[in-house]
Design an enzyme around this catalytic site. Sequence first.
Site, PDB file in Angstrom:
ATOM      1  N   LYS A   6      -0.150   8.241   2.806  1.00 14.26           N
ATOM      2  CA  LYS A   6      -0.588   6.851   2.961  1.00 14.26           C
ATOM      3  C   LYS A   6      -1.531   6.678   4.135  1.00 14.26           C
ATOM      4  O   LYS A   6      -1.874   5.555   4.502  1.00 14.26           O
ATOM      5  CB  LYS A   6       0.632   5.948   3.173  1.00 14.26           C
ATOM      6  CG  LYS A   6       1.698   6.056   2.099  1.00 14.26           C
ATOM      7  CD  LYS A   6       2.911   5.238   2.506  1.00 14.26           C
ATOM      8  CE  LYS A   6       4.122   5.598   1.667  1.00 14.26           C
ATOM      9  NZ  LYS A   6       5.345   4.971   2.177  1.00 14.26           N
ATOM     10  N   ARG A  25      16.442   1.096   2.119  1.00 18.01           N
ATOM     11  CA  ARG A  25      15.532   0.306   1.298  1.00 18.01           C
ATOM     12  C   ARG A  25      16.232  -0.232   0.061  1.00 18.01           C
ATOM     13  O   ARG A  25      17.108   0.420  -0.496  1.00 18.01           O
ATOM     14  CB  ARG A  25      14.329   1.155   0.855  1.00 18.01           C
ATOM     15  CG  ARG A  25      13.462   1.625   1.981  1.00 18.01           C
ATOM     16  CD  ARG A  25      12.671   0.458   2.578  1.00 18.01           C
ATOM     17  NE  ARG A  25      12.114   0.797   3.882  1.00 18.01           N
ATOM     18  CZ  ARG A  25      12.626   0.346   5.028  1.00 18.01           C
ATOM     19  NH1 ARG A  25      13.691  -0.416   5.026  1.00 18.01           N
ATOM     20  NH2 ARG A  25      12.068   0.671   6.171  1.00 18.01           N
ATOM     21  N   PRO A  28       0.819  -1.224   0.000  1.00 15.09           N
ATOM     22  CA  PRO A  28       0.000   0.000   0.000  1.00 15.09           C
ATOM     23  C   PRO A  28       0.850   1.270   0.000  1.00 15.09           C
ATOM     24  O   PRO A  28       1.477   1.608   0.988  1.00 15.09           O
ATOM     25  CB  PRO A  28      -0.809  -0.112   1.299  1.00 15.09           C
ATOM     26  CG  PRO A  28      -0.664  -1.514   1.759  1.00 15.09           C
ATOM     27  CD  PRO A  28       0.656  -1.980   1.240  1.00 15.09           C
ATOM     28  N   GLU A  29       0.888   1.912  -1.136  1.00 13.32           N
ATOM     29  CA  GLU A  29       1.439   3.266  -1.208  1.00 13.32           C
ATOM     30  C   GLU A  29       0.258   4.166  -1.557  1.00 13.32           C
ATOM     31  O   GLU A  29      -0.887   3.744  -1.421  1.00 13.32           O
ATOM     32  CB  GLU A  29       2.558   3.341  -2.253  1.00 13.32           C
ATOM     33  CG  GLU A  29       3.735   2.425  -1.916  1.00 13.32           C
ATOM     34  CD  GLU A  29       4.947   2.634  -2.815  1.00 13.32           C
ATOM     35  OE1 GLU A  29       5.161   3.778  -3.214  1.00 13.32           O
ATOM     36  OE2 GLU A  29       5.648   1.657  -3.110  1.00 13.32           O
TER      37      GLU A  29
END
Length: 267
Positions: free
Chosen positions: A59, A257, A2-3
């Site tokens: 978000k 990341r 979910p972005e």
Amino acid sequence: MPELPEVEVYRAAAQAVVGRTVAGVAVRDPRFVRGGVAPGELASRVTGRRVTAARRRGKLLVLDLGGGRSPAVGGLRLGLRFGMTGRLLVDGAGPIERLLHSSGRAEPRWDRLVLRFVGDGELVVRDPRMLGGAVLDPDEDALGPDALTLTLAELATALDRSAAPLKARLLDQSKVAGIGNLVADELLWRSGLAPARRAGSLDEAERRRLARAAPSTLRLLMRRGGSHTGDLMPARAPGGRCPRDGAELRRSTVGGRTTWWCPLHQH
DNA sequence: ATTGTGGCCTGCCCGC
DNA sequence: TGCGGGCAGGCCACAA
């Protein structure tokens, strides 16, 4: 995962509960409630209130709740975050059936938060890895400008005089809200910018490219059906080649990341 | 203040 | 076939 595009779909689905009154709240795992509020307190404060709006910032999905039993007390807001694997279900149906890196199964214990409504229907947050959470009265001002409507001036403010890597700055929700790992890689790939560039080192033309790419790329991903539908996505794997020029992609860690980028056209 | 790092959480996939 | 280790990343606490 979910972005912004996924949460925008959740927001649209949550419009269905606007106008309904919360009959009860079940917190299936106490750890899902964030912000130092006891699960029982969240439940008791939300119960009896009417949902007056479903909004999104970055978000974060926000349900505005009316005064409820004690109108003098005033409104309240319930913030829902979906982490990496969180899905929203409204009245038993999920607007998104399957998320990248998550399971499509429906284990009852994954339903971390359930809002039941007066009459009928329910809103469920199903989050296997539980990196999401529910927050009472979230600090929305701590979030930067929304990436979907990002302007050149807002981007300049977010990047100026920062020594952090460009990608890390884009992932910082307090600077720009809504960009996650996959969207960040896609955005930088489309803009021809190297993820490890110092954020403050972009010249005017580069900032302009990035500012133009952010809303348009997000809208494209939303039309295609999610943050995982970018052109770079299929190549984000060992041996993957740049879809634009065929160069072998590099994999590195930026902002903590996994990052895939093209050494030929991203500078 | 800014920037970087580790931990949380747990399903899944790979190699043995 | 089972098992263990590594991986995924949004967010937060904490350190320098």
